[in-house]
Motif scaffolding. Structure first.
Motif, mmCIF file in Angstrom:
data_model
loop_
_atom_site.group_PDB
_atom_site.id
_atom_site.type_symbol
_atom_site.label_atom_id
_atom_site.label_comp_id
_atom_site.label_asym_id
_atom_site.label_seq_id
_atom_site.Cartn_x
_atom_site.Cartn_y
_atom_site.Cartn_z
ATOM 1 N N GLY A 52 -14.994 36.981 -46.505
ATOM 2 C CA GLY A 52 -14.278 37.099 -45.454
ATOM 3 C C GLY A 52 -12.750 37.906 -45.072
ATOM 4 N N LEU A 53 -11.854 37.754 -46.496
ATOM 5 C CA LEU A 53 -10.913 38.956 -46.873
ATOM 6 C C LEU A 53 -11.286 40.104 -45.388
ATOM 7 C CD1 LEU A 53 -7.517 38.091 -47.473
ATOM 8 C CD2 LEU A 53 -8.821 39.250 -49.744
ATOM 9 N N HIS A 54 -12.402 40.784 -46.676
ATOM 10 C CA HIS A 54 -12.548 41.783 -46.206
ATOM 11 C C HIS A 54 -12.836 42.578 -44.821
ATOM 12 C CE1 HIS A 54 -11.418 42.947 -50.550
ATOM 13 N NE2 HIS A 54 -12.164 41.994 -50.637
ATOM 14 N N LEU A 108 -22.625 36.852 -42.958
ATOM 15 C CA LEU A 108 -21.914 37.769 -43.383
ATOM 16 C C LEU A 108 -21.159 37.467 -45.481
ATOM 17 C CD1 LEU A 108 -19.928 39.874 -43.317
ATOM 18 C CD2 LEU A 108 -18.500 39.206 -42.141
ATOM 19 N N GLY A 109 -21.994 38.013 -45.955
ATOM 20 C CA GLY A 109 -21.775 37.186 -47.607
ATOM 21 C C GLY A 109 -22.950 38.086 -48.185
ATOM 22 N N THR A 135 -23.693 41.923 -48.252
ATOM 23 C CA THR A 135 -21.909 42.686 -48.641
ATOM 24 C C THR A 135 -22.577 42.780 -49.898
ATOM 25 O OG1 THR A 135 -21.030 40.052 -49.138
ATOM 26 C CG2 THR A 135 -21.465 41.386 -46.946
ATOM 27 N N THR A 136 -23.232 41.714 -50.927
ATOM 28 C CA THR A 136 -23.293 42.636 -52.211
ATOM 29 C C THR A 136 -24.826 43.124 -52.568
ATOM 30 O OG1 THR A 136 -24.975 40.904 -52.887
ATOM 31 C CG2 THR A 136 -22.532 40.180 -52.885
ATOM 32 N N ASP A 174 -20.982 50.594 -47.711
ATOM 33 C CA ASP A 174 -19.177 50.643 -47.501
ATOM 34 C C ASP A 174 -19.102 49.267 -48.484
ATOM 35 O OD1 ASP A 174 -19.133 53.701 -46.839
ATOM 36 O OD2 ASP A 174 -18.295 52.614 -44.184
ATOM 37 N N VAL A 175 -19.362 48.541 -47.761
ATOM 38 C CA VAL A 175 -18.802 47.301 -48.805
ATOM 39 C C VAL A 175 -18.823 47.205 -50.341
ATOM 40 C CG1 VAL A 175 -19.586 46.016 -46.121
ATOM 41 C CG2 VAL A 175 -21.103 45.881 -48.066
#
Length: 367
Positions: A52-54, A108-109, A135-136, A174-175
């Motif tokens: 979430g920070l990113h 989202l993760g 995101t991984t 990009d993530v």
């Protein structure tokens, strides 16, 4: 959506549950990425305090630009939180805020968030829509595709869950630039798995390109995601609910899940445990006379080159690991079924392994 190159889109053909996998840079922050995947106005983003920070803000902005009312629930990070308690947190948030049946959850993760948010979507009001935004690397090539959702229990990994297909998967390369090296390596375990179970040419390609992959060459990263997702999609379409062929995707997982449960969820990353498990499966296959010593060495070398463990931690109990393996989802009519290798690129489900499994366990693990 038509401006996306053809190679950036894969289709998982599941009749009324069919969906697209989009692969490329900058996807999560583009409103057009979500077009056609979200039918109502209400959207709940489920993420964790690290991701979430990113990425919370660009995803929120893109969804608002697409005309949605957006709320975000931030969960703690880590495999140790993939449980019924955290699932209840998501359900309570949905209920407290009176979300309707046309709500879409955006996961989202990594794999933990995808599995948790997907399971919540599967059971809330008997099923609402969700979109996977992995995101991984591991989530982009494996867990976000195919509709498996669930949580862990102290007696077994992913033993409580449901099949619930997403409406879309957005694999934004990009993530991966912010992904720690250890997490990236964990994802490579699932990439290598596809070569081992059904795509020997891909395995050869990975051997030749591992240095560039580790350097995160963008073209190579897009290719490993594309080929992995294409393999996964073909298997899911042929066997959505794991009645047959889809079980081959579990190469190394029966060993690996037992290791995760024994070590404590989060002590080893999922991909690390699967990597060691694939080496154990390869060793059992060699003892059955299917793989040569040279092939086992090749498998270990590719995994090691990717930065992955090729054996369990020393001192792990063989008896305890076998007991946990017998609780695995792949047990059928009381019999433990293993995914083993007849050859690189040719996996089988096998029960008649005799003493080969015992010999493997005692080779790698303490008595």
């Amino acid at each position: 959506m038509s401006d996306l190159p053809a190679e950036s889109r894969l289709r998982v053909e599941l009749d009324s549950r069919a969906y697209d996998i989009l692969i490329g840079p900058g996807l999560i922050g583009q409103a057009a990425s979500y077009d056609g995947a979200i039918r109502g106005r209400q959207v709940l983003i489920v993420t964790n305090d690290t991701v979430g920070l990113h990425y919370r803000e660009p995803v929120e902005a893109a969804l608002r630009d697409a005309g949605h009312d957006v709320d975000t629930l931030i969960l703690p990070d880590g495999e140790s939180h993939k449980n019924l308690t955290t699932l209840d947190t998501i359900a309570e948030h949905l209920l407290d805020n009176a979300y309707g049946r046309d709500t879409t959850i955006v996961a989202l993760g990594g794999g933990v968030i995808g599995d948790l948010a997907g399971f919540a979507a599967a059971i809330y009001q008997r099923g609402i829509d969700f979109v996977q935004v992995p995101t991984t690397l591991l989530a982009q090539v494996d867990s976000s595709v195919g509709g498996k959702t669930g949580v862990n229990h102290r007696l077994g990994k992913n033993m409580i869950g449901a099949f619930h297909q997403p409406k879309r998967v957005l694999a934004d390369v990009d993530v991966l630039t912010t992904l720690p090296a250890r997490e990236f390596a964990a994802g490579m375990a699932e990439v290598i798995k596809y070569g081992l179970i059904r795509d020997a040419g891909f395995f050869d390609w990975l051997e030749a390109n591992m240095a560039g992959i580790n350097a995160r060459d963008p073209a190579l990263i897009i290719e490993i995601i594309r080929r992995s997702c294409a393999n996964k999609a073909e298997v899911v379409v042929a066997d959505e609910r794991e009645a047959g062929e889809r079980a081959l995707l579990n190469l190394g997982h029966t060993f690996g899940h037992a290791l995760e449960a024994e070590l404590g969820y989060g002590a080893w990353l999922h991909g690390e445990a699967v990597a060691a498990g694939m080496c154990m499966a390869a060793d059992t296959s060699r003892r059955l006379g299917w793989l040569s010593e040279d092939q086992v060495t090749r498998i270990e070398a590719v995994l090691a080159a990717a930065g992955l463990p090729i054996a369990p931690p020393s001192g792990t109990s063989a008896a305890r690991i076998f007991d946990l393996m017998r609780r695995d989802k792949k047990v059928s009519a009381g019999a433990l079924r293993l995914v083993l290798l007849k050859d690189i690129g040719n996996a089988v489900i096998y029960e008649d392994y005799g003493v080969a499994l015992d010999d493997t366990l005692h080779h790698y693990l303490a008595a």
